[in-house]
Design a protein around this motif. Structure first.
Motif: not given
Length: 364
Positions: A186-215
């Motif tokens: 969106v607007g030149g910015e990028r988020l990578e949403l990844v599902y690595h399997g159930p953990n805290h909840s069955p649907d909990n995802i990882f949200v990664y901002a590569p340019r900002q090196r933030t998880l």
């Protein structure tokens, strides 16, 4: 929808309570004042048996809140975070609108105020156009309904199923879902949403901002603090444990954890990994060494099997927790608050997930 309709009839009382709690959580000096007042009230009411806990290390606290009860800060570039010292959200300010990750109800309308304070001075649009759900739980996304019906809501496929069942207007059902991976631009910015399997909840995802090196991964890591009770109330304990290493496999320097008042570092993850490993080892030892005889002797004659199980498992959890509390009491805030609960969940996970049954294993 008005704020009173959104919050319910006791909204003003709850807002007052939450504001006081947030300010107390953010400022150790205020904690002492609130604690003194709280003790006097409890004594007047006749409740004098409230427990005492170890002081919170200063490094566990986040930045001070403003007069409205929140803090908003820049992570890197156009990526920001907002907290009330209990919960956290993250947002990207872009030329095409704002991408918000989670909408905790305790922060509520302060989310938009925080966004406005960042976007308006830069001449950027302040309207939230996209909301990403880390997972379906109401304490993290229960204010999403504040942003209107035109917002694109993105979440894991399982979150949509669970939210359809919940039928909660404060948590709109996602309009975009994914199974394994979704890249949001969106607007030149990028988020990578990844599902690595159930953990805290069955649907909990990882949200990664590569340019900002933030998880951003929610309800897994608690920077500076012991994990919330029962291993963060996780529905899949082995998956929750594995999520620690999954987080470390990403290339990041800043962690947004969804809870409490400060951002996290890689060292925070390592420290919590050590805590949960020590707890798991201690629970395993307790399960295989605690003598069940006294529990059978006391309750077996009455045929009260549940009393045998409860007191034995409580004893195992206590034996598992004690050395971990002693080791981490000056390293993680509230190690003496939730470690017993965490030990109980670890013991049960070892029993039902790992087959460490102790005296309740295969009869010889």
């Amino acid at each position: 929808m008005t704020e009173e309709q959104y919050r319910g009839p006791a909204a003003s009382d709850r807002r007052t309570f939450l504001r006081r709690a947030s300010i107390a959580a953010a400022a150790p000096a205020v904690v002492a004042l609130v604690g003194a007042g709280g003790t006097a009230t409890a004594n007047a009411a006749g409740s004098t048996d409230l427990p005492d806990f170890a002081p919170v290390p200063p490094t566990s606290f986040g930045p001070a809140l403003n007069s409205a009860g929140y803090y908003v800060g820049q992570i890197s570039g156009n990526l920001y975070w907002v907290t009330d010292s209990s919960y956290q959200a993250m947002f990207l300010a872009t030329r095409d609108g704002v991408v918000l990750v989670d909408a905790p109800p305790t922060i509520g309308r302060n989310i938009q105020r925080a966004i406005d304070s960042v976007t308006k001075p830069q001449g950027l649009p302040s309207r939230v156009t996209h909301v990403v759900y880390s997972h379906n739980h109401a304490d993290h996304i229960g204010a999403a309904g504040l942003f209107g019906r035109d917002v694109e809501v993105i979440a894991h496929t399982e979150a949509r199923r669970l939210l359809r069942v919940a039928n909660d207007p404060n948590r709109p059902v996602p309009s975009v879902t994914f199974d394994d991976r979704h890249v949001l631009t969106v607007g030149g910015e990028r988020l990578e949403l990844v599902y690595h399997g159930p953990n805290h909840s069955p649907d909990n995802i990882f949200v990664y901002a590569p340019r900002q090196r933030t998880l951003m991964v929610v309800d897994v890591i608690f920077p500076g603090w012991t994990p919330f009770k029962n291993l963060a109330e996780s529905q899949d304990v082995p998956g929750w444990l594995a999520a620690h290493q999954t987080a470390m496999d990403y290339s990041w320097t800043t962690l947004v954890s969804g809870h409490l008042g400060r951002l996290g570092s890689r060292q925070d993850v390592v420290l919590q990994q050590n805590y949960v490993t020590d707890l798991q080892d201690s629970a395993r030892t307790a399960l295989t060494t605690l003598d069940p005889t006294p529990y059978f002797q006391k309750y077996g004659s009455t045929g009260n099997s549940w009393a045998i199980f409860k007191t034995y498992l409580d004893g195992v959890a206590r034996q598992a927790a004690d050395p971990v509390v002693a080791k981490y009491i000056d390293k993680l805030a509230a190690a003496d608050v939730f470690t017993m609960d965490n030990a109980a969940s670890m013991v049960n996970s070892l029993r039902i997930d790992a087959g460490v049954l102790g005296p309740f294993g295969i009869h010889p």
